[in-house]
Design an enzyme around this catalytic site. Structure first.
Site, PDB file in Angstrom:
ATOM      1  N   SER A 181       0.792  -1.235   0.000  1.00 22.63           N
ATOM      2  CA  SER A 181       0.000   0.000   0.000  1.00 22.63           C
ATOM      3  C   SER A 181       0.825   1.286   0.000  1.00 22.63           C
ATOM      4  O   SER A 181       0.282   2.354  -0.277  1.00 22.63           O
ATOM      5  CB  SER A 181      -0.932   0.031   1.212  1.00 22.63           C
ATOM      6  OG  SER A 181      -2.066  -0.753   0.943  1.00 22.63           O
ATOM      7  N   LYS A 211       0.567   3.191  -3.137  1.00 23.06           N
ATOM      8  CA  LYS A 211      -0.644   3.979  -3.449  1.00 23.06           C
ATOM      9  C   LYS A 211      -0.341   5.478  -3.445  1.00 23.06           C
ATOM     10  O   LYS A 211      -0.972   6.254  -4.158  1.00 23.06           O
ATOM     11  CB  LYS A 211      -1.754   3.671  -2.436  1.00 23.06           C
ATOM     12  CG  LYS A 211      -2.288   2.239  -2.525  1.00 23.06           C
ATOM     13  CD  LYS A 211      -3.191   1.918  -1.337  1.00 23.06           C
ATOM     14  CE  LYS A 211      -3.731   0.494  -1.395  1.00 23.06           C
ATOM     15  NZ  LYS A 211      -4.446   0.109  -0.170  1.00 23.06           N
ATOM     16  N   TYR A 222      -2.404  -2.469 -10.701  1.00 25.12           N
ATOM     17  CA  TYR A 222      -2.444  -2.307  -9.239  1.00 25.12           C
ATOM     18  C   TYR A 222      -1.597  -3.388  -8.544  1.00 25.12           C
ATOM     19  O   TYR A 222      -0.771  -3.085  -7.684  1.00 25.12           O
ATOM     20  CB  TYR A 222      -3.909  -2.344  -8.774  1.00 25.12           C
ATOM     21  CG  TYR A 222      -4.060  -2.414  -7.275  1.00 25.12           C
ATOM     22  CD1 TYR A 222      -3.903  -1.282  -6.481  1.00 25.12           C
ATOM     23  CD2 TYR A 222      -4.347  -3.628  -6.636  1.00 25.12           C
ATOM     24  CE1 TYR A 222      -4.029  -1.360  -5.092  1.00 25.12           C
ATOM     25  CE2 TYR A 222      -4.477  -3.713  -5.259  1.00 25.12           C
ATOM     26  CZ  TYR A 222      -4.316  -2.573  -4.490  1.00 25.12           C
ATOM     27  OH  TYR A 222      -4.427  -2.644  -3.132  1.00 25.12           O
ATOM     28  N   TYR A 272      -4.403   3.433   7.601  1.00 21.14           N
ATOM     29  CA  TYR A 272      -5.752   2.845   7.552  1.00 21.14           C
ATOM     30  C   TYR A 272      -6.596   3.351   8.722  1.00 21.14           C
ATOM     31  O   TYR A 272      -6.491   4.514   9.096  1.00 21.14           O
ATOM     32  CB  TYR A 272      -5.696   1.311   7.558  1.00 21.14           C
ATOM     33  CG  TYR A 272      -4.615   0.717   6.714  1.00 21.14           C
ATOM     34  CD1 TYR A 272      -4.615   0.919   5.338  1.00 21.14           C
ATOM     35  CD2 TYR A 272      -3.596  -0.044   7.264  1.00 21.14           C
ATOM     36  CE1 TYR A 272      -3.626   0.359   4.550  1.00 21.14           C
ATOM     37  CE2 TYR A 272      -2.605  -0.605   6.474  1.00 21.14           C
ATOM     38  CZ  TYR A 272      -2.633  -0.392   5.122  1.00 21.14           C
ATOM     39  OH  TYR A 272      -1.659  -0.939   4.350  1.00 21.14           O
ATOM     40  N   VAL A 278       1.142  -3.781   3.665  1.00 19.71           N
ATOM     41  CA  VAL A 278       0.854  -5.052   4.314  1.00 19.71           C
ATOM     42  C   VAL A 278       2.069  -6.014   4.310  1.00 19.71           C
ATOM     43  O   VAL A 278       2.067  -7.026   4.998  1.00 19.71           O
ATOM     44  CB  VAL A 278      -0.441  -5.611   3.680  1.00 19.71           C
ATOM     45  CG1 VAL A 278      -0.180  -6.263   2.361  1.00 19.71           C
ATOM     46  CG2 VAL A 278      -1.154  -6.514   4.527  1.00 19.71           C
TER      47      VAL A 278
HETATM   48  N1  GLN Z   1      -1.644  -5.434  -2.390  1.00 20.24           N
HETATM   49  C1  GLN Z   1      -2.330  -5.328  -1.131  1.00 20.24           C
HETATM   50  C2  GLN Z   1      -3.815  -5.585  -1.314  1.00 20.24           C
HETATM   51  O1  GLN Z   1      -4.357  -5.134  -2.259  1.00 20.24           O
HETATM   52  C3  GLN Z   1      -2.100  -3.967  -0.567  1.00 20.24           C
HETATM   53  C4  GLN Z   1      -2.831  -3.748   0.718  1.00 20.24           C
HETATM   54  C5  GLN Z   1      -2.009  -3.172   1.803  1.00 20.24           C
HETATM   55  O2  GLN Z   1      -0.795  -3.024   1.755  1.00 20.24           O
HETATM   56  N2  GLN Z   1      -2.690  -2.855   2.868  1.00 20.24           N
HETATM   57  O3  GLN Z   1      -4.467  -6.218  -0.521  1.00 20.24           O
END
Ligand code: GLN
Length: 313
Positions: free
Chosen positions: A69, A72, A197, A249, A267
């Site tokens: 994430s 992003k 993505y 988050y 994550v």
């Molecule tokens: N690639 C992970 C997902 O889409 C990214 C989510 C994350 O890092 N929280 O679930």
């Protein structure tokens, strides 16, 4: 404390890693992406990139991990640079959700059905849909080019095993993406946008590189290494604001109080933290808490923030 005594800075980093690594026992590596489930739990690394570009590291700072994430932030940056604020925020909102990062619930209950912010999965998939190009490779290259420049690593690459592993198990993200297509937030080929993505989430880095990314955000887009303004100040300001309100988050409020640094977690256990005008920090600790943030990583940042008075509030 900005007149760094560099020997004591190095010592503090090493000691803090040593007395924080035990926190990893309180967390779990994520199991929903098989390749992430294989990570070793008891790891902790940190890098600090100061204003002059010098980098100090301790612990598992040279172990590669995937951005997840954290990426992003950079897909948002590319979308803002390509289309401008108005276009982007017609398709994705600016508000925290209070829900887990992969939640689907508000997509349906809130009208219009646009994702609440670009840091949750639905929002980041909508942003991936905005990255233009004739093929997935061309679209990915726009993000890679920016990240290669920012990290100074021309060999930055996607970890193919991680990408395949996520792609094969991403039914939740697929559900989000098809909902977005039905709501006319995504147009074009949904599978291609998902592919983009998954790939940008699987870009492999170390904490040294994450600290560099953070340092450039901290310096409002100015890169001391190349002496170039890599993106507009306004874009840096928007990204850092999202990092404060949604970057950790549904633990962003708690993190703002306990640590007080604009930060984005992933994550795989990474955290990118940008202390405005002062430094960038990159942290890696794969054991996560129930919100999906690195347990030891958050604790380490909290200790450094207390010690060096880093909170922006
Ligand atoms: N690639 C992970 C997902 O889409 C990214 C989510 C994350 O890092 N929280 O679930």
């Amino acid at each position: 404390m900005d007149n760094w005594d560099l020997t004591s800075l190095q010592r503090v980093l090493e000691e803090t890693v040593q007395n924080t690594i035990g926190e990893a026992e309180k967390g779990q590596v994520p199991s929903y992406i098989p390749e992430l489930a294989r990570q070793e739990k008891r790891r902790l690394g940190v890098s600090v990139c100061l204003k002059d570009g010098s980098v100090f590291s301790a612990g598992d700072a040279h172990l590669p991990f995937t951005l997840q994430s954290i990426s992003k932030t950079f897909s948002l940056m590319v979308a803002l640079c390509e289309h401008g604020e108005r276009y982007v925020f017609e398709r994705v909102g600016k508000e925290p959700t209070g829900d887990p990062f992969n939640s689907i619930i508000k997509l349906e209950t809130i009208k219009p059905h646009k994702p609440l912010n670009p840091m949750i999965n639905a929002g980041a998939i909508a942003v991936a849909g905005m990255i233009p190009g004739g093929s997935v490779e061309e679209r990915l290259e726009k993000i890679m080019r920016l990240l290669r420049k920012m990290t100074g690593n021309p060999d930055l690459r996607v970890n193919d095993e991680m990408y395949q592993s996520e792609k094969q198990t991403a039914d939740r993200n697929r559900a989000l993406a098809y909902f977005l297509k039905d709501s006319r937030i995504l147009d074009g080929d949904v599978e291609e946008t998902l592919d983009l993505y998954f790939r940008h989430c699987s870009i492999e880095v170390t904490t040294v590189e994450v600290a560099r990314l953070a340092a450039i955000l901290a310096a409002d887009g100015y890169d001391i290494a190349s002496k170039e303004q890599l993106f507009p100040r306004e874009v840096a300001r928007i990204c850092k604001t999202f990092m404060v309100t949604c970057g950790m988050y549904n633990a962003s409020g708690e993190f703002a109080i306990d640590v007080g640094i604009p930060a984005k977690s992933g994550v795989a256990g990474g955290i990118m933290a940008a202390v405005p005008q002062r430094m960038g920090l990159g942290v890696f600790g794969p054991a996560l808490d129930d919100k999906g943030n690195s347990v030891a990583g958050v604790k380490l940042l909290q200790k450094l923030s207390d010690l060096w008075d880093l909170s922006i509030f």
